[in-house]
Design a protein around this motif. Structure first.
Motif, PDB file in Angstrom:
ATOM      1  N   MET A   1       0.610  -0.664  -0.093  1.00  0.00           N
ATOM      2  CA  MET A   1       0.367  -0.048  -0.271  1.00  0.00           C
ATOM      3  C   MET A   1       0.921   1.529   0.092  1.00  0.00           C
ATOM      4  SD  MET A   1      -3.082   0.910   2.558  1.00  0.00           S
ATOM      5  CE  MET A   1      -3.832   0.033   2.190  1.00  0.00           C
ATOM      6  N   ILE A   2       0.244   2.432  -0.736  1.00  0.00           N
ATOM      7  CA  ILE A   2       1.127   3.630  -0.321  1.00  0.00           C
ATOM      8  C   ILE A   2       1.481   4.360  -0.016  1.00  0.00           C
ATOM      9  CG2 ILE A   2      -0.643   4.901  -1.667  1.00  0.00           C
ATOM     10  CD1 ILE A   2       2.805   4.758  -3.632  1.00  0.00           C
ATOM     11  N   ASP A   3       0.677   4.023   1.897  1.00  0.00           N
ATOM     12  CA  ASP A   3       1.186   4.850   2.903  1.00  0.00           C
ATOM     13  C   ASP A   3       2.269   4.113   3.428  1.00  0.00           C
ATOM     14  OD1 ASP A   3      -1.221   6.222   2.715  1.00  0.00           O
ATOM     15  OD2 ASP A   3      -2.813   5.312   3.415  1.00  0.00           O
ATOM     16  N   ASP A   4       2.337   2.721   2.973  1.00  0.00           N
ATOM     17  CA  ASP A   4       3.285   1.844   3.397  1.00  0.00           C
ATOM     18  C   ASP A   4       4.409   2.914   3.111  1.00  0.00           C
ATOM     19  OD1 ASP A   4       1.864   0.121   5.389  1.00  0.00           O
ATOM     20  OD2 ASP A   4       1.957  -0.877   3.850  1.00  0.00           O
ATOM     21  N   LEU A   5       4.975   3.119   2.119  1.00  0.00           N
ATOM     22  CA  LEU A   5       5.511   3.433   0.943  1.00  0.00           C
ATOM     23  C   LEU A   5       6.263   4.982   1.957  1.00  0.00           C
ATOM     24  CD1 LEU A   5       7.811   2.745  -0.973  1.00  0.00           C
ATOM     25  CD2 LEU A   5       6.192   3.589  -2.852  1.00  0.00           C
ATOM     26  N   TYR A   6       5.528   5.662   1.950  1.00  0.00           N
ATOM     27  CA  TYR A   6       5.209   7.289   2.125  1.00  0.00           C
ATOM     28  C   TYR A   6       5.016   7.560   3.899  1.00  0.00           C
ATOM     29  CZ  TYR A   6       6.584   8.135  -2.141  1.00  0.00           C
ATOM     30  OH  TYR A   6       7.141   7.761  -4.148  1.00  0.00           O
ATOM     31  N   SER A   7       6.289   6.960   5.014  1.00  0.00           N
ATOM     32  CA  SER A   7       5.449   6.761   6.183  1.00  0.00           C
ATOM     33  C   SER A   7       6.108   7.998   6.819  1.00  0.00           C
ATOM     34  CB  SER A   7       6.084   5.416   7.006  1.00  0.00           C
ATOM     35  OG  SER A   7       7.921   6.296   6.707  1.00  0.00           O
ATOM     36  N   ALA A   8       5.234   8.379   8.125  1.00  0.00           N
ATOM     37  CA  ALA A   8       5.943   9.447   8.503  1.00  0.00           C
ATOM     38  C   ALA A   8       7.150   9.180   8.649  1.00  0.00           C
ATOM     39  CB  ALA A   8       5.328   9.997   9.493  1.00  0.00           C
ATOM     40  N   LYS A   9       7.727   8.741   8.885  1.00  0.00           N
ATOM     41  CA  LYS A   9       8.877   8.455   9.357  1.00  0.00           C
ATOM     42  C   LYS A   9      10.181   8.724   7.775  1.00  0.00           C
ATOM     43  CE  LYS A   9       9.099   5.307  13.442  1.00  0.00           C
ATOM     44  NZ  LYS A   9      10.006   4.310  13.997  1.00  0.00           N
ATOM     45  N   LEU A  10      10.111   8.152   6.895  1.00  0.00           N
ATOM     46  CA  LEU A  10      10.529   8.135   5.159  1.00  0.00           C
ATOM     47  C   LEU A  10      10.300   9.730   5.297  1.00  0.00           C
ATOM     48  CD1 LEU A  10      11.239   5.587   2.635  1.00  0.00           C
ATOM     49  CD2 LEU A  10       9.853   8.048   2.343  1.00  0.00           C
ATOM     50  N   LEU A  11       9.408  10.037   4.947  1.00  0.00           N
ATOM     51  CA  LEU A  11       9.124  11.546   4.874  1.00  0.00           C
ATOM     52  C   LEU A  11       9.613  13.130   5.742  1.00  0.00           C
ATOM     53  CD1 LEU A  11       5.522  11.224   3.494  1.00  0.00           C
ATOM     54  CD2 LEU A  11       7.343  11.719   2.367  1.00  0.00           C
ATOM     55  N   ARG A  12      10.063  12.182   6.678  1.00  0.00           N
ATOM     56  CA  ARG A  12      11.377  13.011   8.050  1.00  0.00           C
ATOM     57  C   ARG A  12      12.640  12.383   7.949  1.00  0.00           C
ATOM     58  NH1 ARG A  12       7.105  12.029  11.695  1.00  0.00           N
ATOM     59  NH2 ARG A  12       8.483  10.378  12.507  1.00  0.00           N
ATOM     60  N   LEU A  13      13.087  11.723   7.087  1.00  0.00           N
ATOM     61  CA  LEU A  13      13.977  11.927   6.501  1.00  0.00           C
ATOM     62  C   LEU A  13      14.379  12.451   5.327  1.00  0.00           C
ATOM     63  CD1 LEU A  13      15.294   7.612   7.293  1.00  0.00           C
ATOM     64  CD2 LEU A  13      15.467   9.948   7.956  1.00  0.00           C
ATOM     65  N   ALA A  14      13.358  12.482   4.714  1.00  0.00           N
ATOM     66  CA  ALA A  14      13.653  12.950   3.254  1.00  0.00           C
ATOM     67  C   ALA A  14      14.103  14.595   3.423  1.00  0.00           C
ATOM     68  CB  ALA A  14      12.585  12.134   2.032  1.00  0.00           C
ATOM     69  N   ALA A  15      13.066  14.869   3.955  1.00  0.00           N
ATOM     70  CA  ALA A  15      12.970  17.108   4.849  1.00  0.00           C
ATOM     71  C   ALA A  15      14.409  16.638   4.964  1.00  0.00           C
ATOM     72  CB  ALA A  15      11.344  17.206   4.900  1.00  0.00           C
ATOM     73  N   ASP A  16      15.295  16.569   6.017  1.00  0.00           N
ATOM     74  CA  ASP A  16      16.024  16.170   6.886  1.00  0.00           C
ATOM     75  C   ASP A  16      17.382  15.865   5.742  1.00  0.00           C
ATOM     76  OD1 ASP A  16      17.973  17.840   8.565  1.00  0.00           O
ATOM     77  OD2 ASP A  16      17.382  15.768  10.214  1.00  0.00           O
ATOM     78  N   LEU A  17      18.022  16.145   4.813  1.00  0.00           N
ATOM     79  CA  LEU A  17      18.981  16.206   4.230  1.00  0.00           C
ATOM     80  C   LEU A  17      20.287  16.135   4.777  1.00  0.00           C
ATOM     81  CD1 LEU A  17      18.185  15.613   0.342  1.00  0.00           C
ATOM     82  CD2 LEU A  17      18.824  14.034   1.800  1.00  0.00           C
ATOM     83  N   PRO A  18      21.012  15.760   5.461  1.00  0.00           N
ATOM     84  CA  PRO A  18      22.381  16.668   5.899  1.00  0.00           C
ATOM     85  C   PRO A  18      23.351  16.405   4.575  1.00  0.00           C
ATOM     86  CG  PRO A  18      21.877  14.094   7.518  1.00  0.00           C
ATOM     87  CD  PRO A  18      21.055  14.793   5.867  1.00  0.00           C
ATOM     88  N   ARG A  19      24.766  16.355   5.600  1.00  0.00           N
ATOM     89  CA  ARG A  19      26.027  17.051   4.497  1.00  0.00           C
ATOM     90  C   ARG A  19      25.765  17.471   3.090  1.00  0.00           C
ATOM     91  NH1 ARG A  19      29.321  16.327   8.279  1.00  0.00           N
ATOM     92  NH2 ARG A  19      31.473  15.762   6.731  1.00  0.00           N
ATOM     93  N   THR A  20      24.615  18.330   2.292  1.00  0.00           N
ATOM     94  CA  THR A  20      24.211  18.739   1.075  1.00  0.00           C
ATOM     95  C   THR A  20      24.879  19.694   0.654  1.00  0.00           C
ATOM     96  OG1 THR A  20      22.628  20.551   2.125  1.00  0.00           O
ATOM     97  CG2 THR A  20      21.719  18.544   1.481  1.00  0.00           C
ATOM     98  N   GLY A  21      25.754  19.271  -0.461  1.00  0.00           N
ATOM     99  CA  GLY A  21      26.139  20.502  -1.266  1.00  0.00           C
ATOM    100  C   GLY A  21      27.273  20.060  -2.169  1.00  0.00           C
ATOM    101  N   ARG A  22      28.272  20.891  -1.937  1.00  0.00           N
ATOM    102  CA  ARG A  22      29.508  20.142  -2.834  1.00  0.00           C
ATOM    103  C   ARG A  22      30.509  20.349  -1.686  1.00  0.00           C
ATOM    104  NH1 ARG A  22      29.211  19.271  -7.917  1.00  0.00           N
ATOM    105  NH2 ARG A  22      30.632  17.733  -7.841  1.00  0.00           N
ATOM    106  N   LEU A  23      31.823  19.585  -2.215  1.00  0.00           N
ATOM    107  CA  LEU A  23      32.960  19.937  -1.352  1.00  0.00           C
ATOM    108  C   LEU A  23      33.669  20.921  -2.080  1.00  0.00           C
ATOM    109  CD1 LEU A  23      33.907  16.567  -0.284  1.00  0.00           C
ATOM    110  CD2 LEU A  23      33.281  17.831   1.537  1.00  0.00           C
ATOM    111  N   VAL A  24      34.980  21.630  -1.996  1.00  0.00           N
ATOM    112  CA  VAL A  24      35.143  22.370  -2.627  1.00  0.00           C
ATOM    113  C   VAL A  24      36.727  21.936  -2.998  1.00  0.00           C
ATOM    114  CG1 VAL A  24      37.381  24.122  -2.522  1.00  0.00           C
ATOM    115  CG2 VAL A  24      35.386  24.500  -1.257  1.00  0.00           C
ATOM    116  N   ASP A  25      37.050  21.038  -2.499  1.00  0.00           N
ATOM    117  CA  ASP A  25      38.749  19.551  -2.667  1.00  0.00           C
ATOM    118  C   ASP A  25      37.942  18.204  -2.997  1.00  0.00           C
ATOM    119  OD1 ASP A  25      40.407  19.777  -4.143  1.00  0.00           O
ATOM    120  OD2 ASP A  25      42.128  20.014  -3.006  1.00  0.00           O
ATOM    121  N   PRO A  26      37.161  17.775  -3.093  1.00  0.00           N
ATOM    122  CA  PRO A  26      37.108  16.087  -3.049  1.00  0.00           C
ATOM    123  C   PRO A  26      38.144  15.115  -3.850  1.00  0.00           C
ATOM    124  CG  PRO A  26      35.628  16.314  -4.868  1.00  0.00           C
ATOM    125  CD  PRO A  26      36.390  17.899  -4.270  1.00  0.00           C
TER     126      PRO A  26
END
Length: 144
Positions: A1-26
Motif C-alpha cells: 500500500m502506498i501509505d506504507d511506502l511514504y511513512s511519516a518517518k520516511l518523509l521526515r528523513l527525506a525532509a532532513d538531508l544532512p551534508r548537502t552541497g559540494r566539497l571544494v576539493d574532493p
C-alpha cells in the motif's frame, strides 16, 4: 500500500538531508542518474586511511532517494569502502530479493523495505549508495 511506502518517518528523513552541497576539493566525485525518473545524486568524498573523512551530496531525487541519501549523509563519516559496499549490497538485496535490512550504522535503511514492492523505484532509491561506493573506491585507489 502506498501509505506504507511514504511513512511519516520516511518523509521526515527525506525532509532532513544532512551534508548537502559540494566539497571544494574532493578526493573523488560520483554522479548517478535514474534514467526512468530523472533522479540525480552527486556525491563528493574525502578519504584518509581508507575511511570517509568528509562528504557532501547534491540530491535532486524523489522522497525515496532523498530518504536513502539522508541515512547515508547522517552516518557516512568514518565508513570504510568495505562497509559501504556491504551496506549497498544488503540494501539492494533487501529491495530486490526480500533480504533483511542492512545492519549497523545504516540500519535505518530498513524504513525503505516497502519499496521492494515497487521495482520501478529501486534504482532511484539506490542512487546515493551506488554513488558513494563508486566515489570512495576511486578515492581509496588514488590514496594507495
Amino acid at each position: 500500500m502506498i501509505d506504507d511506502l511514504y511513512s511519516a518517518k520516511l518523509l521526515r528523513l527525506a525532509a532532513d538531508l544532512p551534508r548537502t552541497g559540494r566539497l571544494v576539493d574532493p578526493d573523488a566525485t560520483s554522479e548517478k542518474v535514474s534514467k526512468l525518473c530523472g533522479s540525480r545524486i552527486v556525491v563528493d568524498v574525502k578519504v584518509s586511511g581508507g575511511r570517509v573523512t568528509d562528504f557532501a551530496q547534491d540530491v535532486k531525487a524523489c522522497a525515496l532517494g532523498q530518504a536513502a541519501a539522508s541515512v547515508l549523509g547522517a552516518h557516512v563519516i568514518g565508513a570504510s569502502l568495505a562497509e559501504l559496499e556491504t551496506t549497498r549490497d544488503a540494501f539492494r538485496a533487501m529491495l530486490k530479493a526480500d533480504g533483511p535490512p542492512p545492519e549497523g550504522r545504516f540500519a535505518e535503511l530498513g524504513l525503505l523495505a516497502p519499496v521492494r514492492d515497487y521495482p520501478a523505484r529501486h534504482t532511484s532509491t539506490m542512487l546515493a549508495f551506488e554513488a558513494v561506493t563508486e566515489a570512495v573506491a576511486e578515492a581509496v585507489t588514488r590514496e594507495s
